[in-house]
Design a protein around this motif. Structure first.
Motif, PDB file in Angstrom:
ATOM      1  N   GLY A   1      14.690  23.094  44.265  1.00 25.89           N
ATOM      2  CA  GLY A   1      14.794  22.561  42.912  1.00 25.89           C
ATOM      3  C   GLY A   1      15.749  23.352  42.039  1.00 25.89           C
ATOM      4  N   GLU A   2      16.194  24.528  42.523  1.00 29.06           N
ATOM      5  CA  GLU A   2      17.164  25.316  41.753  1.00 29.06           C
ATOM      6  C   GLU A   2      18.545  24.689  41.862  1.00 29.06           C
ATOM      7  OE1 GLU A   2      16.407  29.058  43.799  1.00 29.06           O
ATOM      8  OE2 GLU A   2      15.893  29.892  41.832  1.00 29.06           O
TER       9      GLU A   2
ATOM     10  N   GLU B   1      22.755  28.302  43.371  1.00 30.57           N
ATOM     11  CA  GLU B   1      21.739  29.324  43.655  1.00 30.57           C
ATOM     12  C   GLU B   1      21.144  29.138  45.052  1.00 30.57           C
ATOM     13  OE1 GLU B   1      19.507  28.482  40.096  1.00 30.57           O
ATOM     14  OE2 GLU B   1      19.801  30.521  39.365  1.00 30.57           O
ATOM     15  N   GLN B   2      20.926  27.880  45.413  1.00 37.87           N
ATOM     16  CA  GLN B   2      20.346  27.628  46.744  1.00 37.87           C
ATOM     17  C   GLN B   2      21.332  27.998  47.846  1.00 37.87           C
ATOM     18  OE1 GLN B   2      17.699  24.371  47.445  1.00 37.87           O
ATOM     19  NE2 GLN B   2      17.919  23.600  45.366  1.00 37.87           N
ATOM     20  N   ALA B   3      22.624  27.748  47.581  1.00 35.80           N
ATOM     21  CA  ALA B   3      23.641  28.105  48.578  1.00 35.80           C
ATOM     22  C   ALA B   3      23.674  29.616  48.747  1.00 35.80           C
ATOM     23  CB  ALA B   3      25.003  27.582  48.152  1.00 35.80           C
TER      24      ALA B   3
ATOM     25  N   ILE C   1      28.474  22.696  41.240  1.00 35.05           N
ATOM     26  CA  ILE C   1      27.213  23.047  41.883  1.00 35.05           C
ATOM     27  C   ILE C   1      26.370  24.008  41.041  1.00 35.05           C
ATOM     28  CG2 ILE C   1      27.991  22.544  44.222  1.00 35.05           C
ATOM     29  CD1 ILE C   1      28.441  25.518  44.639  1.00 35.05           C
ATOM     30  N   CYS C   2      26.970  24.662  40.040  1.00 39.06           N
ATOM     31  CA  CYS C   2      26.184  25.601  39.226  1.00 39.06           C
ATOM     32  C   CYS C   2      25.254  24.883  38.272  1.00 39.06           C
ATOM     33  CB  CYS C   2      27.094  26.555  38.459  1.00 39.06           C
ATOM     34  SG  CYS C   2      28.083  25.765  37.183  1.00 39.06           S
ATOM     35  N   VAL C   3      25.539  23.633  37.954  1.00 36.37           N
ATOM     36  CA  VAL C   3      24.683  22.895  37.021  1.00 36.37           C
ATOM     37  C   VAL C   3      24.158  21.615  37.650  1.00 36.37           C
ATOM     38  CG1 VAL C   3      25.630  23.843  34.894  1.00 36.37           C
ATOM     39  CG2 VAL C   3      26.723  21.847  35.932  1.00 36.37           C
ATOM     40  N   SER C   4      24.128  21.560  38.984  1.00 37.87           N
ATOM     41  CA  SER C   4      23.580  20.391  39.657  1.00 37.87           C
ATOM     42  C   SER C   4      22.429  20.829  40.548  1.00 37.87           C
ATOM     43  CB  SER C   4      24.646  19.721  40.538  1.00 37.87           C
ATOM     44  OG  SER C   4      25.746  19.333  39.755  1.00 37.87           O
ATOM     45  N   SER C   5      21.336  20.105  40.463  1.00 39.20           N
ATOM     46  CA  SER C   5      20.242  20.390  41.390  1.00 39.20           C
ATOM     47  C   SER C   5      19.924  19.115  42.164  1.00 39.20           C
ATOM     48  CB  SER C   5      19.023  20.922  40.643  1.00 39.20           C
ATOM     49  OG  SER C   5      18.476  19.892  39.858  1.00 39.20           O
TER      50      SER C   5
END
Lengths: 366, 359
Positions: B293-294, B298-300, B346-350
């Motif tokens: 959900g992050e 962050e998940q990468a 990708i920094c603001v997409s979850s």
């Protein structure tokens, strides 16, 4: 065709050793590598400006051509080829980034990166997949079926040498597949625009603007620029042909490379490439492609590291009793030109010598 | 330089093809440029130096004459070669009142422990350091016609764009009212404290409220704001701060629906509160993980990848990657999108459920 001499377990171990070298070098990249490539760029720009300037003084014409040739060689090989492999992407400098860099050559960088980085480096020496085997016009492997067309092999090679940058630019159009009906004119259409734009820019600069700027010396400058491009073509052709075509370099079939492991891939890169020995200056001027073996094992590691990597690669080759194909320029070139001539004729002359040569250690430069 | 500049930006640059004229100029002098923007650090002023806390400094830069100037409230992408020859890019708010083309400007930054660029600039960089810049950007600015009454609500380092606007208002001798409400941890942590106090006591019409909730100051409440600024919903307001502050203030303004009096800039993006569940696949590296959900960035990173990133707040596009399939939610706007082969930050997409990214 080649038969793999290592057991699957050995191949895996061999691959792991290569991965270890890779990790060690990648962890060590830093200021020294950045300083080096920036220094080379500085030299290249310096030679270029010096060359362009000396055209104003007719007696210095030979020096101007020499300087411009050196500039173009550095730009294409140690800088262009290596930067476009992504060797310096870790620096985050847009001026040295594989996605941004454009070289002083008529082949557009994005098309070159596809045919070279992807096709050639992934499918190295797989006959039927690697279009760099003969570039679609030459017979460079005995497993390519002979055809009367190949009687002209030496002639085509000579023409390719003289017009090398144009050959590289047209390489992506796959003219041989067009002739054979495996590719249509429409497939090439998207490529035409990129090539034409690049050709126009290069021609405008070298054959119109800079000559015009020297006023009455226009013809001399024009001839000088053409000569510098020719020198670069001849040099690049010779270095590159020594990378995969000397006697003893192995080729592979599509079947035997299907589903290959990481270790097998390294193995194919090692046996499918050949080095050239020489001085430090020679290595720089060849863009360190004189270390074609190390380049093919680690295409995205800065090329200045290849000489130090070579020591480990040779040690690993000895351990697994694998050939390490290297020799001085004249010998590798002689071997390549012998092959060009022999393969012009029918038959499989390479068959008797298909076993890769062991080259004595003494042939290797420090 | 202006004739030379015109020439260097003209079609004569065909001579410098394919590298471009800047690749030659920079070798002679890093402050010569025809297109790119670079700047030399000319002064470092330490604003806050509390032992054990990240220091804050204001850096003054002299840009190349390619700098087109900035409007107060805008930010700039700044790249610097860190030790180890790695160039990193981060976004910083310009803190000076506005600049004309080629003018000096300042950037104020906190040297966060995990902020490699800010730490280098505040703690290690020396006067003379050359940095690489974008042009100024951002819509969090004052309009051309400045309203009579202006409210700034800021928290922490979110004060910086408001400070730039306030300085510009003072320079322009704005005759109206300015209400400035700022939330900080303590007076010691307060950047621009002396300057703010001076401004509020010299009769410029600035009504200053420095609030320290950790020391007994009251957290934001609509009632409190109503007391300071009656009918605040009808007053032009600039709000910049961490997500907690933005999430407290926005509903107060938008109680009766969207309110275009309120302009918001996140100082830090809200924690991605996407829906966990499903699988997140990284195509190029062949890694797959449970979707936490992050944000995808962050998940990468949690999966051991090192994707390129810049601002980590959805403004610089450095981290743009291709989403090959699945649905993603923009954590800034809440919008979802399920188009295949879409370019996303990708920094603001979850991810919402299963998702695949070309990383």
């Amino acid at each position: 065709m080649h038969t793999i001499k290592l057991t699957p377990e050995q191949l895996e171990e061999f691959g792991a050793e290569m991965d270890t070298i890779r990790r060690r070098i990648v962890a060590d990249l830093g200021e020294a590598d950045a300083d080096y490539i920036r220094k080379i760029v500085k030299y290249q720009r310096g030679f270029e400006v010096a060359g362009r300037t000396m055209f104003y003084l007719p007696p210095l014409w030979p020096a101007a051509v020499a300087a411009l040739s050196v500039s173009k060689i550095l730009d294409n090989m140690e800088i262009g080829h290596n930067v476009m492999h992504g060797q310096y992407d870790w620096m985050g400098d847009p001026g040295l980034n594989s996605r941004m860099y454009e070289w002083d050559n008529v082949c557009p960088s994005d098309q070159w990166k596809y045919s070279h980085n992807y096709i050639h480096h992934t499918f190295t020496n797989i006959l039927g997949k690697d279009r760099d085997i003969g570039y679609g016009i030459l017979r460079m492997d005995e497993d390519q079926p002979w055809h009367p067309y190949y009687l002209g092999n030496p002639l085509y090679a000579f023409a390719l040498m003289v017009f090398f940058e144009w050959g590289v630019a047209l390489h992506d159009l796959e003219v041989e597949n067009l002739v054979a009906g495996r590719r249509t004119f429409a497939d090439n259409k998207p490529l035409h625009r990129g090539i034409m734009r690049k050709v126009k820019r290069q021609a405008l600069k070298d054959y119109l603007l800079f000559p015009a700027l020297t006023g009455p010396l226009f013809p001399l400058t024009f001839a000088g620029n053409a000569t510098a491009n020719l020198v670069r073509n001849i040099w690049a052709f010779n270095i590159i042909f020594c990378g995969h075509f000397p006697t003893g370099v192995a080729t592979f079939s599509i079947e035997e490379t299907e589903g290959e492991s990481r270790g097998q891939w390294y193995y194919r890169q090692l046996l499918g490439s050949a080095n050239i020995t020489g001085s430090r200056l020679f290595h720089v001027m060849s863009g360190n492609l004189s270390h074609q073996i190390e380049h093919h094992l680690f295409p995205d590691i800065p090329a200045r590291r290849y000489p130090e990597i070579a020591k480990d690669v040779r040690r690993i080759c000895e351990k697994y009793d694998l050939p390490y194909n290297t020799g001085p320029l004249h010998r590798q070139l002689g071997s390549v030109f012998g092959k060009i001539v022999k393969l012009a004729l029918p038959g499989r002359p390479g068959r008797k010598t298909a076993k890769p040569d062991r080259v004595p250690d003494s042939a290797v430069a420090a | 330089m202006s004739i030379a500049g015109t020439l260097l930006r003209s079609r004569a640059v065909a001579l410098a093809s394919p590298h471009g004229v800047d690749r030659y100029l920079e070798l002679v002098n890093p402050m010569w440029a025809a297109h790119e923007v670079r700047a030399r650090l000319v002064e470092i002023h330490h604003e806050v130096d509390v032992p054990g806390e990240p220091p804050v400094a204001t850096l003054t830069f002299q840009p190349t004459n390619t700098w087109r100037g900035h409007r107060p409230g805008q930010y700039v992408q700044l790249s610097v070669d860190l030790p180890g020859a790695r160039r990193l890019t981060r976004c910083f708010t310009l803190s000076s009142a506005g600049s004309r083309p080629g003018d000096r400007f300042t950037v104020t930054m906190r040297a966060n422990p995990d902020g490699e660029v800010s730490r280098f600039l505040v703690e290690q960089a020396a006067v003379g350091q050359v940095v690489h810049l974008s042009q100024a950007a951002g819509d969090f600015v004052l309009p051309e016609a400045v309203p009579e009454h202006i409210v700034f609500i800021t928290g922490g380092s979110g004060i910086t764009p408001a400070m730039a606007m306030l300085r510009s208002l003072l320079l322009r001798t704005h005759r109206g009212r300015v209400t400035f409400v700022h939330y900080a941890r303590s007076p010691e942590h307060q950047i621009f404290r002396a300057e703010l106090e001076e401004i509020s006591t010299t009769g410029y019409g600035v009504d200053l409220h420095l609030v320290y909730p950790e020391q007994g100051g009251r957290n934001f409440s609509p009632m409190e704001l109503e007391r300071i600024v009656p009918n605040f919903r009808d007053v032009d307001t600039w709000l910049c701060g961490p997500a907690g502050l933005v999430e407290a203030v926005r509903p107060a303004y938008e109680a009766d629906g969207p309110n275009d009096r309120l302009r918001v800039e996140y100082f830090k993006p809200p924690r991605a509160s996407g829906t966990a569940g499903g699988r997140l696949a990284f195509d190029r590296s062949g890694i797959e993980a449970e979707n936490s959900g992050e944000s995808i960035l962050e998940q990468a990173e949690a999966a051991g990848l090192k994707p390129t990133f810049g601002c980590r707040m959805g403004i610089c596009f450095s981290c743009t990657a291709t989403k090959t399939e699945g649905t993603v939610r923009n954590v800034l706007t809440g919008e979802t999108s399920d188009r295949p082969d879409e370019q996303i930050r990708i920094c603001v997409s979850s991810p919402e459920g299963d998702c695949a990214i070309d990383l």
